[in-house]
Design a protein around this motif. Structure first.
Motif, PDB file in Angstrom:
ATOM      1  N   LEU A  84       0.829  -1.204   0.000  1.00  0.00           N
ATOM      2  CA  LEU A  84       0.000   0.000   0.000  1.00  0.00           C
ATOM      3  C   LEU A  84       0.866   1.257   0.000  1.00  0.00           C
ATOM      4  O   LEU A  84       0.568   2.225  -0.711  1.00  0.00           O
ATOM      5  N   ALA A  85       1.943   1.228   0.773  1.00  0.00           N
ATOM      6  CA  ALA A  85       2.847   2.386   0.813  1.00  0.00           C
ATOM      7  C   ALA A  85       3.434   2.652  -0.566  1.00  0.00           C
ATOM      8  O   ALA A  85       3.532   3.817  -1.008  1.00  0.00           O
ATOM      9  N   GLN A  86       3.815   1.592  -1.263  1.00  0.00           N
ATOM     10  CA  GLN A  86       4.363   1.758  -2.608  1.00  0.00           C
ATOM     11  C   GLN A  86       3.315   2.338  -3.552  1.00  0.00           C
ATOM     12  O   GLN A  86       3.609   3.221  -4.378  1.00  0.00           O
ATOM     13  N   GLU A  87       2.082   1.860  -3.422  1.00  0.00           N
ATOM     14  CA  GLU A  87       0.990   2.363  -4.265  1.00  0.00           C
ATOM     15  C   GLU A  87       0.730   3.843  -3.998  1.00  0.00           C
ATOM     16  O   GLU A  87       0.496   4.626  -4.933  1.00  0.00           O
ATOM     17  N   LEU A  88       0.794   4.248  -2.736  1.00  0.00           N
ATOM     18  CA  LEU A  88       0.582   5.651  -2.392  1.00  0.00           C
ATOM     19  C   LEU A  88       1.696   6.542  -2.935  1.00  0.00           C
ATOM     20  O   LEU A  88       1.453   7.685  -3.333  1.00  0.00           O
ATOM     21  N   ILE A  89       2.916   6.031  -2.944  1.00  0.00           N
ATOM     22  CA  ILE A  89       4.029   6.792  -3.519  1.00  0.00           C
ATOM     23  C   ILE A  89       3.773   7.037  -5.002  1.00  0.00           C
ATOM     24  O   ILE A  89       4.000   8.144  -5.514  1.00  0.00           O
TER      25      ILE A  89
END
Length: 312
Positions: free
Chosen positions: A155-160
């Motif tokens: 999810l963190a990667q997607e938000l980036i």
């Protein structure tokens, strides 16, 4: 032909000046009255219509002042034909002056409108920069990434990626006067994806874009401020879920954009027009002859509506 002495010539000159003054005063009054009607707003921006309207109004003014400038009394050495020709030339001269006046005023109005439009575009660029560098938005997003990286790295990667696409998109449109409506909707989707991860179940949203409206060109940052307003003034002020709905339709030359949100509290939300709303109003006023912006709250639903009558 009659020879006038100096006192009599002065009298006729004063009479001529008084008639010209009366024609100008009546024309000005008629023009103000016409501009106050709905027809004045409809034909305000078209030069041929302006010339025709002013010619008609000045003709009425001349008719009221007994047909134009006074004609010096003459004996039979001046024919009726010459009298008619004198009046006709006087009338045509006044009409020519009105046409020139109308063209000069119209040119000045266009320059003023272009200047105001340029200032409005600068405001839009500032709004875009505000999105890119808004410290609260970036701070909240970075905090969200910090908390999600250990537990949900996917999810963190997607938000980036979402944040990167949002910033890249705002930079890409910052120097454009028109963008595709679908491009602004894409930015809104990136923005809401980040906010959804931040507020989780407190935020639900839907985006319904009519097929006919996707390829229309609109000024940048016309819809985004309305979405931001919901995040700032609705979701951030309640712990209960809020549903946000973005919808566009283009039917018979009219583009309708609505941004609505539910309000789960018992109290009626207060509305204070901010810089975002003022920018929208000014942009619509400068860009389109027939456009409107309104907000209302009915049955627990707050809606902002942009309506544009335009051929696109």
């Amino acid at each position: 032909m009659t020879v006038l002495n100096k006192p009599l010539a002065a009298v006729y000159a004063l009479r001529a000046l008084s008639v010209i003054f009366m024609v100008c005063a009546l024309f000005w009054a008629f023009r103000r009255l016409f501009d106050a009607t709905k027809f004045g707003a409809v034909y305000r921006h078209k030069l041929p219509h302006q010339i025709l309207i002013n010619v008609i109004l000045v003709s009425i003014a001349i008719g009221i002042t007994t047909g134009g400038l006074p004609v010096i009394q003459t004996f039979d050495t001046v024919t009726v034909f010459q009298l008619v020709r004198l009046k006709l030339l006087t009338y045509l001269n006044l009409l020519l002056q009105v046409v020139i006046y109308t063209m000069v005023v119209h040119s000045w109005q266009l320059k003023q409108k272009a200047l105001e439009l340029e200032m409005s575009l600068k405001e839009s660029e500032i709004s875009l920069l505000r999105i890119q560098t808004n410290p609260h938005f970036l701070f909240n997003t970075l905090n969200l990434l910090h908390s999600e990286i250990p537990e949900r790295p996917e999810l963190a990667q997607e938000l980036i990626f979402e944040l990167s696409d949002l910033l890249r998109g705002t930079i890409a449109i910052s120097d454009k006067k028109r963008i595709l409506l679908s491009d602004e909707i894409e930015l809104i989707e990136h923005y809401l994806a980040i906010q959804k991860a931040r507020f989780t179940e407190r935020l639900h949203f839907s985006i319904d874009i009519g097929k006919e409206s996707q390829t229309l060109h609109i000024p940048p940052m016309l819809i985004m401020p309305l979405v931001e307003n919901v995040i700032k003034h609705a979701i951030s002020r309640t712990i209960n879920p809020v549903h946000l709905d973005v919808k566009t339709r283009y039917i018979e030359g009219e583009l309708c954009i609505t941004v609505c949100n539910s309000w789960p509290e018992a109290t009626t939300p207060t509305f204070n027009a901010g810089s975002g709303h003022n920018n929208i109003v000014e942009t619509l006023k400068l860009e389109y002859d027939h456009a409107s912006f309104s907000m209302n709250f009915v049955n627990g639903i707050s809606c902002a509506k942009i309506t544009i009558h335009h051929g696109f």
